[in-house]
Design a protein around this motif. Structure first.
Motif, PDB file in Angstrom:
ATOM      1  N   LEU A 158       0.833  -1.207   0.000  1.00 31.25           N
ATOM      2  CA  LEU A 158       0.000   0.000   0.000  1.00 31.25           C
ATOM      3  C   LEU A 158       0.864   1.253   0.000  1.00 31.25           C
ATOM      4  N   GLY A 159       1.868   1.281   0.899  1.00 32.76           N
ATOM      5  CA  GLY A 159       2.764   2.433   0.953  1.00 32.76           C
ATOM      6  C   GLY A 159       3.637   2.550  -0.279  1.00 32.76           C
ATOM      7  N   LEU A 160       4.108   1.403  -0.795  1.00 32.70           N
ATOM      8  CA  LEU A 160       5.005   1.413  -1.942  1.00 32.70           C
ATOM      9  C   LEU A 160       4.343   2.018  -3.170  1.00 32.70           C
ATOM     10  N   PHE A 161       3.200   1.501  -3.549  1.00 33.40           N
ATOM     11  CA  PHE A 161       2.557   1.976  -4.764  1.00 33.40           C
ATOM     12  C   PHE A 161       1.865   3.324  -4.556  1.00 33.40           C
ATOM     13  N   GLY A 162       1.239   3.514  -3.404  1.00 34.51           N
ATOM     14  CA  GLY A 162       0.558   4.784  -3.168  1.00 34.51           C
ATOM     15  C   GLY A 162       1.509   5.957  -3.136  1.00 34.51           C
ATOM     16  N   ALA A 163       2.574   5.843  -2.345  1.00 36.23           N
ATOM     17  CA  ALA A 163       3.505   6.957  -2.208  1.00 36.23           C
ATOM     18  C   ALA A 163       4.343   7.170  -3.458  1.00 36.23           C
ATOM     19  N   SER A 164       4.648   6.098  -4.185  1.00 41.08           N
ATOM     20  CA  SER A 164       5.466   6.239  -5.391  1.00 41.08           C
ATOM     21  C   SER A 164       4.779   7.103  -6.443  1.00 41.08           C
ATOM     22  N   PHE A 165       3.456   7.048  -6.495  1.00 42.97           N
ATOM     23  CA  PHE A 165       2.725   7.809  -7.501  1.00 42.97           C
ATOM     24  C   PHE A 165       2.229   9.161  -6.975  1.00 42.97           C
ATOM     25  N   ASN A 167       6.611   3.022 -12.688  1.00 45.93           N
ATOM     26  CA  ASN A 167       6.289   1.606 -12.878  1.00 45.93           C
ATOM     27  C   ASN A 167       7.547   0.764 -13.017  1.00 45.93           C
ATOM     28  N   ALA A 168       8.541   1.299 -13.721  1.00 53.67           N
ATOM     29  CA  ALA A 168       9.784   0.568 -13.928  1.00 53.67           C
ATOM     30  C   ALA A 168      10.545   0.345 -12.620  1.00 53.67           C
ATOM     31  N   LEU A 169      10.309   1.198 -11.630  1.00 53.18           N
ATOM     32  CA  LEU A 169      10.980   1.063 -10.338  1.00 53.18           C
ATOM     33  C   LEU A 169      10.124   0.312  -9.320  1.00 53.18           C
ATOM     34  N   ALA A 170       8.814   0.554  -9.324  1.00 58.12           N
ATOM     35  CA  ALA A 170       7.948  -0.008  -8.290  1.00 58.12           C
ATOM     36  C   ALA A 170       7.717  -1.498  -8.451  1.00 58.12           C
ATOM     37  N   MET A 171       7.524  -1.960  -9.676  1.00 56.66           N
ATOM     38  CA  MET A 171       7.221  -3.370  -9.869  1.00 56.66           C
ATOM     39  C   MET A 171       8.381  -4.285  -9.478  1.00 56.66           C
ATOM     40  N   PRO A 172       9.625  -4.033  -9.931  1.00 57.98           N
ATOM     41  CA  PRO A 172      10.738  -4.866  -9.449  1.00 57.98           C
ATOM     42  C   PRO A 172      10.922  -4.775  -7.938  1.00 57.98           C
ATOM     43  N   SER A 173      10.659  -3.595  -7.374  1.00 59.15           N
ATOM     44  CA  SER A 173      10.782  -3.445  -5.924  1.00 59.15           C
ATOM     45  C   SER A 173       9.802  -4.357  -5.198  1.00 59.15           C
ATOM     46  N   MET A 174       8.567  -4.439  -5.707  1.00 57.18           N
ATOM     47  CA  MET A 174       7.574  -5.303  -5.086  1.00 57.18           C
ATOM     48  C   MET A 174       7.974  -6.764  -5.199  1.00 57.18           C
ATOM     49  N   LEU A 175       8.430  -7.174  -6.376  1.00 59.15           N
ATOM     50  CA  LEU A 175       8.747  -8.582  -6.607  1.00 59.15           C
ATOM     51  C   LEU A 175       9.967  -9.029  -5.813  1.00 59.15           C
ATOM     52  N   LEU A 176      10.953  -8.136  -5.672  1.00 61.38           N
ATOM     53  CA  LEU A 176      12.195  -8.513  -4.995  1.00 61.38           C
ATOM     54  C   LEU A 176      12.150  -8.288  -3.488  1.00 61.38           C
ATOM     55  N   SER A 177      11.105  -7.661  -2.994  1.00 64.56           N
ATOM     56  CA  SER A 177      11.021  -7.385  -1.559  1.00 64.56           C
ATOM     57  C   SER A 177      10.285  -8.474  -0.797  1.00 64.56           C
ATOM     58  N   GLY A 178       9.660  -9.399  -1.496  1.00 64.20           N
ATOM     59  CA  GLY A 178       8.913 -10.454  -0.820  1.00 64.20           C
ATOM     60  C   GLY A 178       7.636  -9.953  -0.185  1.00 64.20           C
ATOM     61  N   LEU A 179       6.986  -8.985  -0.815  1.00 66.32           N
ATOM     62  CA  LEU A 179       5.769  -8.441  -0.227  1.00 66.32           C
ATOM     63  C   LEU A 179       4.642  -9.478  -0.202  1.00 66.32           C
ATOM     64  N   MET A 180       4.540 -10.279  -1.238  1.00 67.19           N
ATOM     65  CA  MET A 180       3.462 -11.245  -1.317  1.00 67.19           C
ATOM     66  C   MET A 180       3.809 -12.551  -0.607  1.00 67.19           C
ATOM     67  N   LEU A 181       5.029 -13.026  -0.803  1.00 68.63           N
ATOM     68  CA  LEU A 181       5.491 -14.267  -0.181  1.00 68.63           C
ATOM     69  C   LEU A 181       6.915 -14.053   0.322  1.00 68.63           C
ATOM     70  N   PRO A 182       7.307 -14.707   1.419  1.00 65.79           N
ATOM     71  CA  PRO A 182       8.666 -14.533   1.943  1.00 65.79           C
ATOM     72  C   PRO A 182       9.717 -14.946   0.923  1.00 65.79           C
ATOM     73  N   MET A 183      10.782 -14.179   0.819  1.00 68.76           N
ATOM     74  CA  MET A 183      11.846 -14.501  -0.125  1.00 68.76           C
ATOM     75  C   MET A 183      12.641 -15.723   0.308  1.00 68.76           C
ATOM     76  N   THR A 184      12.452 -16.195   1.522  1.00 67.06           N
ATOM     77  CA  THR A 184      13.104 -17.437   1.940  1.00 67.06           C
ATOM     78  C   THR A 184      12.563 -18.635   1.165  1.00 67.06           C
ATOM     79  N   LEU A 185      11.421 -18.481   0.509  1.00 72.23           N
ATOM     80  CA  LEU A 185      10.867 -19.543  -0.329  1.00 72.23           C
ATOM     81  C   LEU A 185      11.463 -19.533  -1.725  1.00 72.23           C
ATOM     82  N   ALA A 186      12.208 -18.486  -2.050  1.00 69.65           N
ATOM     83  CA  ALA A 186      12.751 -18.322  -3.402  1.00 69.65           C
ATOM     84  C   ALA A 186      14.036 -19.130  -3.572  1.00 69.65           C
ATOM     85  N   PRO A 187      14.460 -19.354  -4.813  1.00 68.50           N
ATOM     86  CA  PRO A 187      15.772 -19.965  -5.052  1.00 68.50           C
ATOM     87  C   PRO A 187      16.875 -19.130  -4.421  1.00 68.50           C
ATOM     88  N   GLY A 188      17.990 -19.770  -4.149  1.00 61.86           N
ATOM     89  CA  GLY A 188      19.074 -19.093  -3.440  1.00 61.86           C
ATOM     90  C   GLY A 188      19.538 -17.816  -4.099  1.00 61.86           C
TER      91      GLY A 188
END
Length: 251
Positions: free
Chosen positions: A67-74, A172-193
């Motif tokens: 919410l803060g990431l996308f709202g404040a970015s725009f 958009n070019a900055l916010a979307m990668p930030s969301m995906l790499l921050s583990g907002l939806m799922l913990p990044m500990t579930l990701a490949p190393g």
């Protein structure tokens, strides 16, 4: 100092009144996180996402920072409109501090997103979230700091571009990668190393991990310490950058 605080309160009040007159802006900002909560959250109910806490204690902190990431970015769209209508030009001739001009805006943004975060948490409680009050309040504090950080940078970028058509794709070019790499939806500990390692370069990851700890009642952790340090440091840096851009632009 008293004059600076008065100027900040004046600017905050101006933009807060604008926001209060627009109920659409207040409530529509929660739509995307709320849709994730309603339609994505139930899919995770029985999945072991973390060694601590249930799926709601993992998902909701991520949605708060989303919410803060996308709202404040725009947020910078507003100042582009003001530039095009001559509002910024008129502000140049006032004696108001440039820092106050920035802080008044970003504090309004922080207040708005904390209110929207409150609505999101209330909806999550209805759906099954259980978290300590202290953890929930810490989550709101992180949302406020993230809003201050990203809104400051957003306004700074908006003063550098000429049209919304230039601003939107850049955000958009900055916010979307930030969301995906921050583990907002799922913990990044579930990701490949390799992806987990890459995500540690993203400052928002430390904040969402800290809020997840808070939602499980874990306050005195290294993760919490890193999250607080990153959140405060990013806010201080962003306000400094934003203030310099405001001064140079004469905004």
């Amino acid at each position: 100092m008293s004059e600076f605080l008065s100027d900040t309160a004046l600017i905050f009040g101006r933009y807060a009144r604008q926001t209060l007159r627009s109920r659409f802006q207040i409530f529509f900002g929660t739509l995307m996180p709320l849709l994730h909560l309603l339609f994505f959250g139930p899919l995770l109910t029985d999945m072991p996402l973390s060694s601590q806490g249930d799926s709601w204690q993992v998902l909701v902190p991520g949605l708060l920072l989303q919410l803060g990431l996308f709202g404040a970015s725009f947020a910078g769209f507003a100042i582009i409109i003001e530039k095009n209508h001559g509002v910024v030009e008129r502000m140049r001739v006032t004696p108001v501090s440039r820092l106050a001009l920035l802080l008044g805006r970003v504090l309004r943004d922080a207040a708005l997103f904390v209110f929207q975060a409150l609505l999101l948490v209330l909806a999550a409680l209805v759906m099954g979230l259980r978290a300590p009050l202290g953890g929930v309040l810490i989550g709101f504090a992180f949302v406020a700091l993230l809003a201050v950080s990203l809104a400051s940078l957003s306004y700074a970028l908006a003063l550098k571009v000429r049209t919304p058509q230039e601003f939107g794709p850049a955000i958009n070019a900055l916010a979307m990668p930030s969301m995906l790499l921050s583990g907002l939806m799922l913990p990044m500990t579930l990701a490949p190393g390799w992806l987990d390692v890459l995500s540690h370069l993203m400052p928002f990851r430390y904040q969402v991990d800290a809020v997840r700890d808070a939602y499980t009642g874990e306050y005195a952790t290294t993760t919490m310490l890193y999250g607080v340090m990153v959140a405060v440091g990013l806010a201080a840096l962003s306000v400094t950058v934003g203030t310099r851009v405001f001064r140079r632009a004469g905004a």
